[in-house]
Design a protein around this motif. Structure first.
Motif, PDB file in Angstrom:
ATOM      1  N   ARG A 141       0.873  -1.175   0.000  1.00  0.00           N
ATOM      2  CA  ARG A 141       0.000   0.000   0.000  1.00  0.00           C
ATOM      3  C   ARG A 141       0.906   1.220   0.000  1.00  0.00           C
ATOM      4  O   ARG A 141       1.791   1.356   0.867  1.00  0.00           O
ATOM      5  CB  ARG A 141      -0.908  -0.007   1.229  1.00  0.00           C
ATOM      6  N   VAL A 153      -3.512   6.987  -3.655  1.00  0.00           N
ATOM      7  CA  VAL A 153      -3.311   5.854  -2.767  1.00  0.00           C
ATOM      8  C   VAL A 153      -3.390   4.599  -3.624  1.00  0.00           C
ATOM      9  O   VAL A 153      -4.352   4.420  -4.382  1.00  0.00           O
ATOM     10  CB  VAL A 153      -4.366   5.792  -1.652  1.00  0.00           C
ATOM     11  N   ASN A 155      -3.087   0.278  -3.889  1.00  0.00           N
ATOM     12  CA  ASN A 155      -3.039  -1.048  -3.275  1.00  0.00           C
ATOM     13  C   ASN A 155      -2.596  -2.023  -4.357  1.00  0.00           C
ATOM     14  O   ASN A 155      -3.280  -2.174  -5.386  1.00  0.00           O
ATOM     15  CB  ASN A 155      -4.395  -1.430  -2.712  1.00  0.00           C
ATOM     16  N   VAL A 199     -14.101   9.044  -2.093  1.00  0.00           N
ATOM     17  CA  VAL A 199     -12.969   8.576  -1.292  1.00  0.00           C
ATOM     18  C   VAL A 199     -13.464   8.034   0.051  1.00  0.00           C
ATOM     19  O   VAL A 199     -14.222   8.704   0.766  1.00  0.00           O
ATOM     20  CB  VAL A 199     -11.968   9.719  -1.051  1.00  0.00           C
ATOM     21  N   ASP A 203      -8.701   5.898   2.841  1.00  0.00           N
ATOM     22  CA  ASP A 203      -7.942   6.581   1.797  1.00  0.00           C
ATOM     23  C   ASP A 203      -7.901   8.090   2.044  1.00  0.00           C
ATOM     24  O   ASP A 203      -6.884   8.745   1.794  1.00  0.00           O
ATOM     25  CB  ASP A 203      -8.544   6.291   0.422  1.00  0.00           C
ATOM     26  N   LYS A 217     -10.864   6.173  -9.705  1.00  0.00           N
ATOM     27  CA  LYS A 217     -10.328   4.855  -9.354  1.00  0.00           C
ATOM     28  C   LYS A 217      -9.790   4.213 -10.627  1.00  0.00           C
ATOM     29  O   LYS A 217     -10.498   4.100 -11.628  1.00  0.00           O
ATOM     30  CB  LYS A 217     -11.423   3.980  -8.743  1.00  0.00           C
TER      31      LYS A 217
END
Length: 249
Positions: A141, A153, A155, A199, A203, A217
């Motif tokens: 992350r 952010v 992942n 969000v 996050d 996204k």
């Protein structure tokens, strides 16, 4: 049968399972990249040498290399030859990183690892990366910033068998470069899905943003030279001062 006859035959019946000769040459050259015959940044033999070795014309080799250059697998340098592409920041910025400032400026983001773990793949990771049930994945992350401002952010999930030892490392900013140079895994292409989202709290805390603000996204699957999934990355991006730019080359 000479090369011209073979080229005409394979080009004319490609729908029956044959491929044009230059595509066959391209595939053979890519196989050498997969096998590590030429490392990133290394020059390839000349077109004349490759043509003699493969038993085809120089024009066929040139067409195969042009196709590989269009796929960003090799770099053609006038007067110097053809080189295996590196996963340097400039290449990644133009091929894989599509967020551009509203002023048109491209900036490669800096990264901070928030968490790094090794665990058995969950159902979503197994489906995305085509993994067997008990395969372990490395999860990363990261928080990514542009000009000091947190904007992304990420992942990331990686098949542990493909990247042994990475879970014990401190991942660098340029992950694709690490994959290629340390593990011999070249990211050749990606598939992305884009979606507008709000969000979430976790996050938002990482980004220093208000929960619920609009974001982009990006769900990306990275594929190797052999079209094998090697990385699943889901990024949540603040786009108040950025936009997503996709260019056809």
């Amino acid at each position: 049968m000479n090369e011209k006859e073979l080229a005409e035959l394979s080009g004319g019946v490609e729908s029956l399972g044959f491929r044009p000769l230059y595509r066959q040459v391209r595939d053979r050259l890519i196989r050498r990249l997969v096998d590590g015959v030429w490392a990133p940044g290394e020059p390839l033999p000349s077109e004349i040498q490759l043509a003699a070795e493969l038993g085809v014309s120089q024009g066929t080799v040139r067409k195969a290399l042009d196709a590989m250059a269009a796929e960003n697998l090799v770099v053609r340098r006038q007067g110097r030859g053809t080189f295996v592409a590196r996963h340097d920041e400039e290449r990644i910025m133009f091929q894989f990183f599509k967020l551009v400032g509203d002023d048109g400026q491209r900036t490669f983001p800096q990264s901070k690892v928030l968490a790094l773990s090794l665990a058995r793949a969950n159902a979503a990771e197994r489906a995305a990366l085509k993994l067997a049930k008990d395969t372990r994945v490395i999860r990363i992350r990261r928080l990514r910033s542009i000009k000091g401002a947190p904007v992304i952010v990420e992942n990331i999930a990686l098949p542990e068998p493909m990247f042994p030892g990475l879970a014990a490392m401190e991942p660098p900013n340029n992950l694709y470069g690490l994959y290629a140079m340390r593990f011999g895994v070249t990211v050749a292409s990606t598939r992305e899905q884009l979606k507008a989202v709000a969000v979430c709290e976790a996050d938002a805390e990482a980004l220093g943003a208000t929960p619920g603000v609009p974001a982009l996204k990006i769900d990306r699957l990275a594929l190797s030279l052999e079209r094998q999934p090697v990385e699943w990355r889901v990024s949540v991006c603040l786009t108040e001062k950025l936009h997503y730019l996709s260019e056809l080359r």
